[in-house]
Design a protein around this motif. Sequence first.
Motif, short mmCIF file in Angstrom:
data_model
loop_
_atom_site.label_atom_id
_atom_site.label_comp_id
_atom_site.label_asym_id
_atom_site.label_seq_id
_atom_site.Cartn_x
_atom_site.Cartn_y
_atom_site.Cartn_z
N LEU A 126 -4.16 5.94 7.04
CA LEU A 126 -3.40 6.94 7.79
C LEU A 126 -3.45 6.70 9.30
O LEU A 126 -2.53 7.05 10.03
N SER A 127 -4.56 6.09 9.76
CA SER A 127 -4.64 5.79 11.19
C SER A 127 -3.89 4.53 11.58
O SER A 127 -3.78 4.22 12.76
N GLY A 128 -3.36 3.81 10.58
CA GLY A 128 -2.58 2.61 10.85
C GLY A 128 -3.43 1.36 10.98
O GLY A 128 -2.93 0.31 11.44
N LEU A 163 -11.89 7.92 0.51
CA LEU A 163 -11.55 8.72 1.69
C LEU A 163 -11.62 7.89 2.98
O LEU A 163 -10.77 8.06 3.87
N LEU A 164 -12.57 6.97 3.06
CA LEU A 164 -12.67 6.09 4.22
C LEU A 164 -11.43 5.19 4.30
O LEU A 164 -10.81 5.06 5.36
N LEU A 165 -11.06 4.60 3.18
CA LEU A 165 -9.87 3.74 3.16
C LEU A 165 -8.60 4.54 3.45
O LEU A 165 -7.70 4.05 4.15
N LEU A 166 -8.52 5.76 2.94
CA LEU A 166 -7.37 6.62 3.23
C LEU A 166 -7.28 6.92 4.73
O LEU A 166 -6.20 6.86 5.32
N LEU A 218 0.83 -1.19 0.00
CA LEU A 218 0.00 0.00 0.00
C LEU A 218 0.87 1.25 0.00
O LEU A 218 1.89 1.30 0.67
N ASP A 219 0.41 2.22 -0.74
CA ASP A 219 1.16 3.45 -0.91
C ASP A 219 0.13 4.58 -1.01
O ASP A 219 -0.99 4.37 -1.45
N LEU A 220 0.52 5.77 -0.60
CA LEU A 220 -0.39 6.91 -0.66
C LEU A 220 -0.86 7.19 -2.10
O LEU A 220 -1.98 7.68 -2.30
N SER A 221 -0.05 6.86 -3.09
CA SER A 221 -0.42 7.10 -4.48
C SER A 221 -1.68 6.33 -4.89
O SER A 221 -2.43 6.78 -5.75
#
Length: 162
Positions: free
Chosen positions: A157-159, A150-153, A60-63
């Motif tokens: 981000l919350s780990g 956005l939910l998955l992001l 997984l990557d932010l991209s």
Amino acid sequence: MMTIKPYVKTLQDELDWKLLDQLHGAVAQISNFCFEIKKFCVTTLFVAMTLIIKFTSDKLDLSIFVTGLVIPLCFWFLDATGYFYQVKIRGAMEAIRIRLSSRGEEKIVVALSGHVIELSRISAPRHKRILSAAFNHSMWLYLLLVAIDLLLLALYLSGAFK
């Protein structure tokens, strides 16, 4: 006994009927285009996600999340633009329908049930018409895709997952 005269088209009537027919064809093409945009958005999204996952060595990557946001937003803009112009063209069709129905000594009944489009949709201020084009029942797909992304992001981000 009253004699009913048959409807005889004037040159202006004939031109208006031709224009009405052409505009109807344009609305049908734009409508089909908007439906195809939705299908192409989902296809593009899954292909892009697959490629990015492979390029990031299955990590997984932010991209991935940026792509998952940008693609639906771009297609949403394109679809909303098509929707905006459908409404604009239907407004032109309504003006022609009104012109046809009021022309001549004897007003004719145009073979359209009611209005082509609700008059408030074409007379609203531009910003309301733009918002209406972007946020209507046919745009739920994009909203759903953006919300899922956005939910998955947020979870990423919350780990919650890596």
